[in-house]
Motif scaffolding. Sequence first.
Motif, short mmCIF file in Angstrom:
data_model
loop_
_atom_site.label_atom_id
_atom_site.label_comp_id
_atom_site.label_asym_id
_atom_site.label_seq_id
_atom_site.Cartn_x
_atom_site.Cartn_y
_atom_site.Cartn_z
N GLN A 160 -8.91 11.19 -5.91
CA GLN A 160 -8.39 11.18 -4.56
C GLN A 160 -8.95 9.97 -3.73
O GLN A 160 -9.82 10.09 -3.45
N CYS A 161 -8.00 9.29 -3.58
CA CYS A 161 -7.96 7.87 -2.81
C CYS A 161 -6.79 7.07 -2.71
O CYS A 161 -5.71 7.55 -2.97
N ASN A 162 -6.98 6.06 -1.77
CA ASN A 162 -5.86 5.53 -1.15
C ASN A 162 -6.32 4.17 -0.95
O ASN A 162 -7.15 3.80 -0.32
N CYS A 166 -8.96 2.02 -4.09
CA CYS A 166 -8.58 2.85 -5.11
C CYS A 166 -8.19 2.47 -6.55
O CYS A 166 -7.98 2.94 -7.55
N THR A 190 -0.91 9.37 -10.26
CA THR A 190 -1.26 8.12 -9.83
C THR A 190 0.04 7.41 -9.47
O THR A 190 1.08 7.51 -10.17
N GLY A 192 1.51 3.45 -7.37
CA GLY A 192 1.14 2.43 -6.75
C GLY A 192 1.86 0.93 -7.11
O GLY A 192 2.44 1.06 -8.00
N THR A 197 -3.20 -1.18 -3.65
CA THR A 197 -2.12 -0.23 -3.02
C THR A 197 -2.05 1.18 -4.02
O THR A 197 -1.13 1.74 -3.94
N GLN A 199 -2.46 4.80 -5.03
CA GLN A 199 -2.94 6.17 -4.29
C GLN A 199 -3.14 7.13 -5.52
O GLN A 199 -2.27 7.10 -6.46
N ARG A 200 -4.03 8.08 -5.38
CA ARG A 200 -4.40 9.22 -6.37
C ARG A 200 -4.54 10.32 -5.83
O ARG A 200 -4.89 10.50 -4.52
N ASP A 209 1.21 12.36 3.05
CA ASP A 209 1.16 11.28 2.41
C ASP A 209 1.35 11.31 0.88
O ASP A 209 1.34 10.50 0.07
N ASN A 210 1.54 12.49 0.44
CA ASN A 210 1.55 12.86 -1.11
C ASN A 210 2.85 12.21 -1.47
O ASN A 210 3.76 13.14 -0.99
N LYS A 211 3.00 11.19 -2.19
CA LYS A 211 4.13 10.82 -2.69
C LYS A 211 4.52 11.36 -3.93
O LYS A 211 5.70 11.18 -4.66
#
Length: 424
Positions: A160-162, A166, A190, A192, A197, A199-200, A209-211
């Motif tokens: 879990q990171c951004n 990340c 995953t 990006g 850039t 995001q996980r 921000d959960n894409k």
Amino acid sequence: MQSPKLSILIAALIAISQYKSVTALTCNAGTNGQVTCAEGVTECFVKTVAGNVTRGCVTDTTCVAPTCLTCKTDNCNEARMCKQCFGSQPDCGRTNGSADAFNTLCLTATDQCAIVVAANGTVSRGCRGACAANDPNCKSCTTDNCNVGIFPENRRLCYQCNGDTCGTPDNASMLLGCDIYQATGQKCYTIGTSATTMQRGCQTDSTADNKCSASSTDPNCLFCDNENGCNNRPYSRVLGSCYKCNDADKCLLQQEAGKESACAPAVYTQNENSCYTQLFNNGSVGRGCTNELADGCETTQNCNACTGDNCNVNIATFQCLICRSDYYAPCRQAKVQPENCPASSLTGPQAMKCFSGEWDGVVVRGCLSEASALMQYQCTAEADTRCQTCTGLGCNRLVYNGAATLQQMGLGLFALISIVRHYF
Ligand SMILES: *[C@@H]1O[C@H](CO)[C@@H](O)[C@H](O)[C@H]1NC(C)=O
Ligand SMILES: *[C@@H]1O[C@H](CO)[C@@H](O)[C@H](O)[C@H]1NC(C)=O
Ligand SMILES: *[C@@H]1O[C@H](CO)[C@@H](O)[C@H](O)[C@H]1NC(C)=O
Ligand SMILES: *[C@@H]1O[C@H](CO)[C@@H](O)[C@H](O)[C@H]1NC(C)=O
Ligand SMILES: *[C@@H]1O[C@H](CO)[C@@H](O)[C@H](O)[C@H]1NC(C)=O
């Protein structure tokens, strides 16, 4: 002059204050049992240092929350020190809950430390009575700060990171439990556009921000649920090697082992190495890694992709659907796999072309260079509607509706045999 009555009152007050100092505070002191605190001490403490919990009377100013907690009544520090946090705090479920900030002193000596997972998947920790036996959503225990640990134990861990850090996520700080627990089918994601850039996270994350939530249709979301920390792919990595060539003579032939070379790094959504062999209209052949082709590998461009290291080793072959509907009925609907044309189909005026046509109710498909001269003429003549040609690997997929009647087939058979004799 003091009156005798006032003197008596003063004497009584002095006696009371002396009595008070005699009945000093008692505190729990761990293995030493109950102790009487020194004069003037008004608080008991529970302190944790590197997981080691001690108790006693507060005697100095080093007792500072959250590692040292105090209370003011006799033996109040007998109660357990537990971790306390709530479903509204994501770290309550994401981490093992061992942060000192979560330390709390229970209100009664009978309270146990507990972890509970709520119906909505959030976790809370705190002081409470014992959990019901065999309740999988509640775990209580009876030693100080025992309500730590990922709970439920099988909670999925995802990176879990951004952003910047990340790209290659760190196990110690970024591999966390999913905030919202889901007993089955919990997925990590995953996404990006570059190494900096990425995001996980977890598919169930409720953060704005959960894409890659369950409702996302973004093809750049890569999901996995096979193991904890499965969403660890870097933005790109080299997946393997292929034969690479683009020359007029040797590239057509079977390739020699040892002459392969590494492919360019592939993005995280690709997991298997892919190689290609492409036939060009000028008769030459190109080979390489599919992810190095700007426009991809399209069969309409005579490009044939394969999966695995160095899989584009074989001699280049042109392919068409090859069949006759009187021998094999699904031929009408083009329901056959492409087959290799002879090497001779790579050169000459009919090179790398397929045909399909219907003669007297019988559908015939094949490599144009192998058809009889009459068929080639009929297939290439614009005025003749019986037969069409096309360019591209396995391109002759035109579907012919309906089935020919037996009568048509019987009448046409002799003519057909003479037409396609060359081909079959
Ligand atoms: C825990 O506390 C006991 C008693 O004060 C002490 O003997 C022991 O060394 C401590 N252990 C740690 C890890 O601090
Ligand atoms: C909890 O997690 C932290 C950070 O990852 C770690 O240092 C600590 O040892 C863990 N404690 C327990 C009780 O698992
Ligand atoms: C989940 O349930 C808990 C306990 O019922 C509640 O305190 C919490 O607010 C809920 N959280 C969400 C995100 O619905
Ligand atoms: C990180 O964690 C994963 C999954 O638990 C493990 O397979 C891997 O070896 C760890 N990597 C490092 C560098 O500790
Ligand atoms: C054949 O065409 C391909 C693609 O256009 C080109 O890369 C290649 O150099 C050409 N080969 C010859 C021998 O002209």
